[in-house]
Design a protein around this motif. Structure first.
Motif, PDB file in Angstrom:
ATOM      1  N   PRO A  49      23.567   3.105  10.651  1.00 19.44           N
ATOM      2  CA  PRO A  49      23.227   1.870   9.937  1.00 19.44           C
ATOM      3  C   PRO A  49      23.694   0.613  10.674  1.00 19.44           C
ATOM      4  CG  PRO A  49      24.052   3.494   8.397  1.00 19.44           C
ATOM      5  CD  PRO A  49      24.298   4.046   9.772  1.00 19.44           C
ATOM      6  N   THR A  50      24.832   0.694  11.357  1.00 16.29           N
ATOM      7  CA  THR A  50      25.292  -0.462  12.137  1.00 16.29           C
ATOM      8  C   THR A  50      24.324  -0.755  13.279  1.00 16.29           C
ATOM      9  OG1 THR A  50      27.600   0.053  11.621  1.00 16.29           O
ATOM     10  CG2 THR A  50      27.198  -1.406  13.496  1.00 16.29           C
ATOM     11  N   MET A  51      23.857   0.295  13.929  1.00 22.25           N
ATOM     12  CA  MET A  51      22.867   0.113  14.991  1.00 22.25           C
ATOM     13  C   MET A  51      21.590  -0.519  14.446  1.00 22.25           C
ATOM     14  SD  MET A  51      23.123   3.629  17.196  1.00 22.25           S
ATOM     15  CE  MET A  51      24.540   4.028  18.212  1.00 22.25           C
ATOM     16  N   VAL A  52      21.151  -0.018  13.296  1.00 23.59           N
ATOM     17  CA  VAL A  52      19.926  -0.558  12.705  1.00 23.59           C
ATOM     18  C   VAL A  52      20.097  -2.033  12.362  1.00 23.59           C
ATOM     19  CG1 VAL A  52      18.372  -0.428  10.713  1.00 23.59           C
ATOM     20  CG2 VAL A  52      19.158   1.674  11.821  1.00 23.59           C
ATOM     21  N   GLY A  53      21.223  -2.383  11.772  1.00 23.82           N
ATOM     22  CA  GLY A  53      21.433  -3.757  11.322  1.00 23.82           C
ATOM     23  C   GLY A  53      21.767  -4.743  12.416  1.00 23.82           C
ATOM     24  N   VAL A  54      22.400  -4.263  13.498  1.00 20.74           N
ATOM     25  CA  VAL A  54      22.854  -5.176  14.558  1.00 20.74           C
ATOM     26  C   VAL A  54      22.043  -5.035  15.838  1.00 20.74           C
ATOM     27  CG1 VAL A  54      24.823  -5.870  15.984  1.00 20.74           C
ATOM     28  CG2 VAL A  54      25.190  -5.156  13.608  1.00 20.74           C
ATOM     29  N   TYR A  55      21.750  -3.784  16.240  1.00 20.98           N
ATOM     30  CA  TYR A  55      21.073  -3.554  17.511  1.00 20.98           C
ATOM     31  C   TYR A  55      19.566  -3.819  17.442  1.00 20.98           C
ATOM     32  CZ  TYR A  55      25.119  -0.722  19.091  1.00 20.98           C
ATOM     33  OH  TYR A  55      26.342  -0.259  19.455  1.00 20.98           O
TER      34      TYR A  55
ATOM     35  N   THR B  76      22.656   1.724  23.398  1.00 22.09           N
ATOM     36  CA  THR B  76      22.801   0.269  23.413  1.00 22.09           C
ATOM     37  C   THR B  76      21.586  -0.364  22.744  1.00 22.09           C
ATOM     38  OG1 THR B  76      21.672  -0.031  25.537  1.00 22.09           O
ATOM     39  CG2 THR B  76      24.044   0.480  25.607  1.00 22.09           C
ATOM     40  N   PRO B  77      21.592  -1.671  22.511  1.00 22.48           N
ATOM     41  CA  PRO B  77      20.427  -2.327  21.898  1.00 22.48           C
ATOM     42  C   PRO B  77      19.131  -2.150  22.678  1.00 22.48           C
ATOM     43  CG  PRO B  77      22.338  -3.743  21.729  1.00 22.48           C
ATOM     44  CD  PRO B  77      22.756  -2.590  22.590  1.00 22.48           C
ATOM     45  N   ALA B  78      19.246  -1.782  23.939  1.00 25.29           N
ATOM     46  CA  ALA B  78      18.048  -1.604  24.763  1.00 25.29           C
ATOM     47  C   ALA B  78      17.481  -0.188  24.676  1.00 25.29           C
ATOM     48  CB  ALA B  78      18.366  -1.933  26.229  1.00 25.29           C
ATOM     49  N   HIS B  79      18.106   0.695  23.916  1.00 22.84           N
ATOM     50  CA  HIS B  79      17.683   2.102  23.871  1.00 22.84           C
ATOM     51  C   HIS B  79      17.405   2.540  22.432  1.00 22.84           C
ATOM     52  CE1 HIS B  79      20.103   1.811  27.644  1.00 22.84           C
ATOM     53  NE2 HIS B  79      19.069   2.475  28.126  1.00 22.84           N
ATOM     54  N   GLU B  80      16.488   1.860  21.777  1.00 25.79           N
ATOM     55  CA  GLU B  80      16.193   2.164  20.380  1.00 25.79           C
ATOM     56  C   GLU B  80      15.654   3.568  20.195  1.00 25.79           C
ATOM     57  OE1 GLU B  80      13.310   0.593  16.727  1.00 25.79           O
ATOM     58  OE2 GLU B  80      13.770  -0.727  18.412  1.00 25.79           O
ATOM     59  N   ASN B  81      14.692   3.978  21.013  1.00 26.32           N
ATOM     60  CA  ASN B  81      14.094   5.305  20.859  1.00 26.32           C
ATOM     61  C   ASN B  81      15.127   6.408  21.064  1.00 26.32           C
ATOM     62  OD1 ASN B  81      11.583   4.212  20.343  1.00 26.32           O
ATOM     63  ND2 ASN B  81      10.911   4.301  22.483  1.00 26.32           N
ATOM     64  N   LEU B  82      16.020   6.212  22.014  1.00 28.74           N
ATOM     65  CA  LEU B  82      17.072   7.191  22.260  1.00 28.74           C
ATOM     66  C   LEU B  82      18.001   7.275  21.048  1.00 28.74           C
ATOM     67  CD1 LEU B  82      17.721   8.989  24.701  1.00 28.74           C
ATOM     68  CD2 LEU B  82      19.447   7.308  25.384  1.00 28.74           C
ATOM     69  N   GLY B  83      18.310   6.129  20.464  1.00 28.62           N
ATOM     70  CA  GLY B  83      19.156   6.109  19.273  1.00 28.62           C
ATOM     71  C   GLY B  83      18.509   6.850  18.118  1.00 28.62           C
TER      72      GLY B  83
ATOM     73  N   GLU C  86      27.792  -7.241  21.568  1.00 31.11           N
ATOM     74  CA  GLU C  86      28.534  -6.294  22.408  1.00 31.11           C
ATOM     75  C   GLU C  86      29.805  -5.821  21.703  1.00 31.11           C
ATOM     76  OE1 GLU C  86      29.422  -3.775  25.473  1.00 31.11           O
ATOM     77  OE2 GLU C  86      27.545  -4.844  25.054  1.00 31.11           O
ATOM     78  N   SER C  87      30.381  -6.665  20.855  1.00 29.55           N
ATOM     79  CA  SER C  87      31.576  -6.233  20.117  1.00 29.55           C
ATOM     80  C   SER C  87      31.246  -5.068  19.191  1.00 29.55           C
ATOM     81  CB  SER C  87      32.157  -7.409  19.319  1.00 29.55           C
ATOM     82  OG  SER C  87      31.330  -7.750  18.214  1.00 29.55           O
ATOM     83  N   TYR C  88      30.036  -5.093  18.619  1.00 26.28           N
ATOM     84  CA  TYR C  88      29.618  -3.974  17.788  1.00 26.28           C
ATOM     85  C   TYR C  88      29.303  -2.740  18.623  1.00 26.28           C
ATOM     86  CZ  TYR C  88      29.545  -6.346  13.288  1.00 26.28           C
ATOM     87  OH  TYR C  88      29.919  -6.974  12.124  1.00 26.28           O
ATOM     88  N   VAL C  89      28.755  -2.959  19.814  1.00 30.61           N
ATOM     89  CA  VAL C  89      28.500  -1.838  20.722  1.00 30.61           C
ATOM     90  C   VAL C  89      29.805  -1.102  21.012  1.00 30.61           C
ATOM     91  CG1 VAL C  89      27.752  -1.181  23.033  1.00 30.61           C
ATOM     92  CG2 VAL C  89      26.464  -2.905  21.752  1.00 30.61           C
TER      93      VAL C  89
END
Length: 605
Positions: free
Chosen positions: A360-366, A427-434, A551-554
């Motif tokens: 959920p953090t990735m979804v909301g921030v990344y 990372t934010p650049a790898h949505e499909n991988l996430g 990046e702090s969330y990453v």
């Protein structure tokens, strides 16, 4: 597990069908004496460190038939379970907004789901174990009624305090409704146990996939979110009536008269566990709201763990006839029968809640922002739910073909840990991988979680299934509560530390004064609207500071994902100590409805 002792086996092998039927029709007093003898056999077996081996008992499939009435009751039990769980995914999504709407601190919304968890934990331990004495029927009906009343209180609430009280009632009631997790499987053949625990959770897939999405939509339409309560009121009323009419399992699962059971109740254990669970889980919530060195936090946790230690000592050494958590169950077969599966179930749940913070953090921030279409946000929010559903279906329909149950537990947990750990490198650049990693780790979690519940249920004899089933519920609820606090604390600590040390330098490097940089750091967590109000803000400053903030969330998510590997490792190690449940997965049905055609097959009535 089948309710068969050495004495029963001897009678079954030598006795006639007539004598067997005679034993089945003993009155309650005779059942009580049989229970005492059976209990002595169980304790004698456990004292030698042996498990319960049913592999040599001849059982014919034709002896055990699941009737249409039983299937109907099974479906309604599963519906009752799923309906009572609906408030968790629905209101946990909007609890902060509800608190703010009531004029309270948004952080106080954390209590809404937390008190539900505490109530469920207490209900599973106390009511689950005692359902072996008084039967499952009245506990489950009481749970349905309490959820009904609690949801009315919640639907009419206009303060966060009233909402919290409502969820205390709903949580304790839901814990009783969710005794269906073992009340349902005992009505079906043992060889279907892995499938039966999935059936019990059937409606939960709808809850976790649809609930968060509906909650977000409802909250944007005024008071529409109150239908999250009213819908439960209507649905649980229907299941209550059906169960009251048709669900009639044996009233004396251990063959003990109720007046005798009341005298034997473990009152000290009930009070000490309730106090321990209440204080520990409250302390865990306060860790998220107050400094960790706050007297409130320290006092609750210390007092709670002291009560828990007292509970453990009481259950171990006190001369109790019907303990909530008998030591002999945990030591049976050197801990392989129940202790190892309990550790697996507890830790696997903790691991899941770790990914339930990272994704959920990735979804909301990344991967999303204020301009992202709601449809995209909703789809990303369902990734884990679909993953759990997939894992459960693979277990349900493939488990009996795969066999090798220890491997079926160990391999999914290993893969769950592997893919969950890989989320650290998204990372934010790898949505499909996430998306792929989140789906896969949730899939293997779904497989392992339900199999661990089946394992725990097989860790006790049938007359103590309520104890084992209650412990399975405690593992899910308590493991989740501990994990949420642990992983949330890690995320907040790492993210905050990184933001303080990187956002301000990044803003200053882009031309901001120290005062502007400080203001930017304070505004970033509040969103774009707050950021635009910062005096002296430029596009370059906003871009540089925003990148450092993301990046702090990453870094925070990475730390949580890596920390979760340690918990997964504990579960993997515990798998080496599991026993094989294959011999226990027989065609035998443990319990029949007393108002059905096969009621005479019940050993106790």
């Amino acid at each position: 597990m089948a309710d068969i002792t050495a004495t029963d086996i001897l009678h079954d092998m030598k006795g006639s069908k007539k004598s067997a039927l005679h034993r089945e029709h003993h009155d309650v007093s005779s059942n009580a004496s049989n229970h005492e003898k059976s209990q002595q056999d169980i304790e004698r077996t456990a004292s030698h460190g042996a498990g319960y081996d049913l592999s040599n008992i001849p059982i014919e499939d034709g002896e055990y038939v699941v009737t249409a009435k039983t299937w109907a009751v099974v479906v309604v039990l599963a519906l009752s379970y799923g309906i009572s769980f609906w408030p968790v995914p629905f209101f946990s999504t909007i609890q902060s907004g509800m608190a703010e709407e009531f004029g309270a601190n948004p952080a106080s919304g954390a209590w809404v789901t937390s008190v539900y968890t505490a109530g469920g934990t207490i209900a599973f331990m106390v009511c689950g174990a005692n359902s072996d004495l008084f039967g499952r029927r009245y506990f489950i009906l009481f749970g349905n009624i309490l959820v009904f009343v609690g949801c009315i209180v919640g639907a009419t609430s206009h303060t966060i305090g009233q909402t919290i009280v409502a969820h205390v009632m709903i949580g304790f009631g839901a814990g009783n409704c969710q005794l269906a997790a073992f009340a349902l499987p005992e009505l079906l053949p043992n060889k279907w146990r892995h499938f039966a625990v999935v059936i019990a959770d059937g409606l939960i897939y709808f809850d976790v996939i649809v609930g968060p999405v509906v909650a977000r939509i409802a909250f944007t339409h005024g008071q529409t979110w109150r239908w999250g309560y009213w819908g439960v009121v209507i649905a649980i009323a229907i299941t209550s009536v059906i169960l009251a009419l048709f669900y009639h399992p044996p009233k004396h699962p251990r063959g003990i008269p109720w007046d005798q059971a009341v005298r034997r109740l473990d009152y000290v254990g009930i009070l000490s566990f309730t106090a321990a669970a209440s204080m520990i889980l409250s302390g865990i919530v306060y860790v998220q709201l107050l400094p960790s060195n706050s007297p409130t936090v320290i006092g609750l946790l210390v007092a709670g763990f002291v009560c828990l230690l007292f509970f453990a000592l009481w259950e171990t050494f006190a001369p109790i006839k019907e303990p909530l958590a008998p030591t002999r169950l945990f030591t049976a077969n050197r801990g392989r029968a129940l202790t190892a599966p309990f550790v697996v179930g507890f830790v696997v749940t903790m691991f899941y809640y770790g990914t339930n913070i990272t994704w959920p953090t990735m979804v909301g921030v990344y991967f999303t922002n204020a301009e992202t279409p709601p449809r995209t946000v909703y789809l990303l929010a369902t990734v884990q739910g679909f993953g759990i559903f997939t894992g459960a279906m693979i277990l349900s329909f493939g488990g009996k073909y795969f066999q090798h149950w220890k491997w079926q537990m160990g391999v999914p947990i290993t893969l769950m840990t592997f893919f969950g750990g890989l989320l650290a490198y998204v990372t934010p650049a790898h949505e499909n991988l996430g998306i792929a990693f989140a789906f896969l780790t949730a899939t293997f979690y779904g497989y392992a979680q339900y199999l661990s519940i089946a394992y725990i249920q097989f860790g006790a004899d049938q007359v103590e299934l309520g104890i084992a089933g209650g412990l399975a519920g405690v593992a899910r609820y308590a493991g989740g509560a501990v994990a949420v606090t642990t992983f949330a604390s890690i995320l907040v600590s790492v993210q905050t530390s990184y933001a303080v040390s990187h956002v301000i330098p990044a803003a200053e490097a882009a031309g901001a004064s120290p005062q502007v940089a400080e203001a930017v750091l304070a505004a970033l967590p509040l969103g774009a609207a707050a950021l635009k109000k910062v005096q002296g803000l430029t596009t370059d400053i906003a871009t540089a500071a925003g990148a450092a903030f993301i990046e702090s969330y990453v870094q925070g998510v990475k730390t949580v994902a890596l920390a979760s590997i340690a918990f997964g490792g504990v579960a993997i190690i515990a798998c080496f100590f599991l026993e094989d449940i294959g011999p226990k997965m027989t065609p035998k049905i443990e319990i029949y409805l007393e108002n059905d055609t096969q009621a005479e097959k019940n050993k106790y009535h």
